[in-house]
Design an enzyme around this catalytic site. Structure first.
Site, mmCIF file in Angstrom:
data_model
loop_
_atom_site.group_PDB
_atom_site.id
_atom_site.type_symbol
_atom_site.label_atom_id
_atom_site.label_comp_id
_atom_site.label_asym_id
_atom_site.label_seq_id
_atom_site.Cartn_x
_atom_site.Cartn_y
_atom_site.Cartn_z
ATOM 1 N N ARG A 1 0.836 -1.194 0.000
ATOM 2 C CA ARG A 1 0.000 0.000 0.000
ATOM 3 C C ARG A 1 0.878 1.253 0.000
ATOM 4 O O ARG A 1 2.068 1.199 0.297
ATOM 5 C CB ARG A 1 -0.900 0.008 1.246
ATOM 6 C CG ARG A 1 -2.042 -0.990 1.203
ATOM 7 C CD ARG A 1 -2.774 -1.058 2.526
ATOM 8 N NE ARG A 1 -1.976 -1.679 3.565
ATOM 9 C CZ ARG A 1 -2.361 -1.838 4.835
ATOM 10 N NH1 ARG A 1 -3.543 -1.397 5.208
ATOM 11 N NH2 ARG A 1 -1.570 -2.430 5.714
ATOM 12 N N HIS B 1 -0.945 2.120 16.153
ATOM 13 C CA HIS B 1 -1.192 0.954 17.025
ATOM 14 C C HIS B 1 -0.156 0.899 18.148
ATOM 15 O O HIS B 1 0.564 -0.096 18.312
ATOM 16 C CB HIS B 1 -1.172 -0.340 16.207
ATOM 17 C CG HIS B 1 -2.164 -0.375 15.092
ATOM 18 N ND1 HIS B 1 -3.529 -0.455 15.305
ATOM 19 C CD2 HIS B 1 -2.000 -0.319 13.752
ATOM 20 C CE1 HIS B 1 -4.156 -0.454 14.139
ATOM 21 N NE2 HIS B 1 -3.255 -0.369 13.176
ATOM 22 N N GLU C 1 -5.953 5.293 13.437
ATOM 23 C CA GLU C 1 -6.928 4.389 14.047
ATOM 24 C C GLU C 1 -7.649 4.973 15.249
ATOM 25 O O GLU C 1 -8.641 4.403 15.703
ATOM 26 C CB GLU C 1 -6.252 3.059 14.440
ATOM 27 C CG GLU C 1 -5.333 3.115 15.652
ATOM 28 C CD GLU C 1 -3.911 3.541 15.311
ATOM 29 O OE1 GLU C 1 -3.672 3.955 14.165
ATOM 30 O OE2 GLU C 1 -3.050 3.441 16.202
ATOM 31 N N ILE D 1 -16.992 -3.765 12.773
ATOM 32 C CA ILE D 1 -16.833 -3.710 11.315
ATOM 33 C C ILE D 1 -16.157 -4.974 10.789
ATOM 34 O O ILE D 1 -16.605 -5.571 9.809
ATOM 35 C CB ILE D 1 -16.002 -2.470 10.916
ATOM 36 C CG1 ILE D 1 -16.668 -1.181 11.415
ATOM 37 C CG2 ILE D 1 -15.824 -2.429 9.398
ATOM 38 C CD1 ILE D 1 -18.007 -0.902 10.805
ATOM 39 N N SER E 1 -21.384 -12.583 24.071
ATOM 40 C CA SER E 1 -19.991 -12.938 24.318
ATOM 41 C C SER E 1 -19.753 -13.085 25.822
ATOM 42 O O SER E 1 -19.759 -12.099 26.557
ATOM 43 C CB SER E 1 -19.060 -11.857 23.741
ATOM 44 O OG SER E 1 -17.706 -12.197 23.982
#
Length: 376
Positions: free
Chosen positions: A15, A95, A117, A177, A219
């Protein structure tokens, strides 16, 4: 402002942070763009296409990193830390929660680090993470299906099954998502899909979206253990924005999976959500086997479909990049609270709480850095 775009150097990362259309947007706003030669070739963009839109091509990464703001795709790796310096604005995926060395380097060099992010809208949406989550979620099933083949180390299960033979079973932990896109593809391939999430309203929403064609479960430890044991393909799709992913699937649960089953942990960017995911793998060596189960833990999955990923990513990053370039990061963040939430490190201080908590840094609110002119 001068915007620099170096070539990505992570393993099999094709990318690039800018397209020719992105160059045109910056140039139109009165900025300069400097791109390392061949930076876009893995995504199908030539140097000539960038030059036609007004970019300058430079021979080496150092020249691109000398810009006022550097835009990348993946978090810098060790070889790139040498380019860090005070005054540099770095706009990329970071991250940081599972990355102590990178965080230390950014803090020590007083880089202004803005993470794609953690840019977050008031409604909680993560607009710069969503496109890659969509790609990774869809790829997770495609990849898992490949590694279920016997020749790839799997148990030899076809997810779709055939008439008279049961379809494969896919368990997705996390209904965001990534999870929704994984479920969509798995269902489209004919698999039996179980999806777990901690939010009952999200489970109701997904049940409506899929019209009852997937099994949704709350969950909790009991349901996760049962669904993991039954899975041919387990997909980790858990996200806590900016923080280390919680380890929801224990080693004991993985031991209960049948030999040749496959785990794809999309949460590996944030440290992984499966206890037996104990390393990051690469596109060159994507899997390892533990307790007889094939583990896939590639941290830059979307890099394998670089053309699609670059177009999807730059559709959302360039408008924020233009805001930063035009107004400077402080004024841009004061004008846009979503952008302010993306600032992780500035002036040697960690301004994103989840990162500070994960790595033991004191947390300094970004509002104090921005002269109290924004409340994030």
């Amino acid at each position: 402002m001068i915007i620099g775009v170096p070539k990505e150097i992570k393993n099999n990362e094709n990318r690039v942070a800018i397209t020719p259309a992105g160059v045109a947007a910056f140039i139109h706003a009165g900025h300069q763009v400097v791109i390392e030669t061949q930076a876009g070739i893995g995504s199908g963009f030539t140097d000539e296409q960038y030059v036609q839109e007004g970019a300058t091509i430079v021979a080496v990464a150092k020249e691109a990193w000398a810009a006022d703001m550097v835009m990348k795709v993946k978090e810098p790796i060790t070889e790139e830390y040498t380019y860090f310096r005070e005054g540099l604005v770095l706009f990329t995926y970071l991250h940081l929660a599972p990355e102590p060395e990178l965080t230390k380097a950014l803090v020590e060099k007083k880089v202004t680090a803005i993470a794609y992010e953690t840019i977050q809208l008031d409604n909680g949406a993560l607009p710069l993470l969503t496109p890659m989550s969509e790609v990774a979620g869809r790829m997770s099933v495609q990849i898992g299906a490949q590694f279920l083949e016997k020749s790839k180390g799997g148990k030899g299960v076809l997810l779709a099954g055939v008439p008279g033979v049961e379809a494969g079973r896919v368990t997705v932990v996390g209904g965001g998502i990534v999870g929704a896109n994984a479920a969509k593809i798995a269902l489209g391939m004919g698999a039996k899909v179980t999806l777990l999430d901690i939010n009952p309203d999200r489970l109701r929403e997904l049940d409506d979206i899929f019209q009852g064609r997937i099994q949704t479960l709350m969950s909790n430890r009991y349901n996760i253990a049962k669904a993991v044991k039954e899975a041919d393909l387990l997909i980790g799709a858990v996200l806590v924005p900016g923080a280390r992913a919680p380890r929801l699937v224990s080693e004991e649960m993985v031991k209960e999976m049948e030999p040749g089953s496959v785990i794809v942990d999309v949460a590996i960017d944030q440290g992984g959500s499966i206890e037996t995911i104990d390393r990051v793998t690469t596109h060159s060596e994507p899997t390892y086997v533990k307790h007889g189960v094939v583990h896939y833990a590639v941290a830059n999955m979307p890099g394998a479909v670089a053309r699609t990923s670059t177009l999807a990513l730059t559709n959302v990053t360039i408008p924020y990049g233009v805001q930063i370039a035009t107004h400077g990061y402080k004024k841009a963040a004061q004008n846009n609270r979503a952008l302010a939430r993306g600032i992780n490190v500035v002036d040697g201080k960690v301004t994103y709480k989840a990162v500070a908590d994960a790595l033991g840094y004191p947390h300094v609110g970004v509002d104090t850095i921005l002269d109290g002119k924004v409340n994030v």
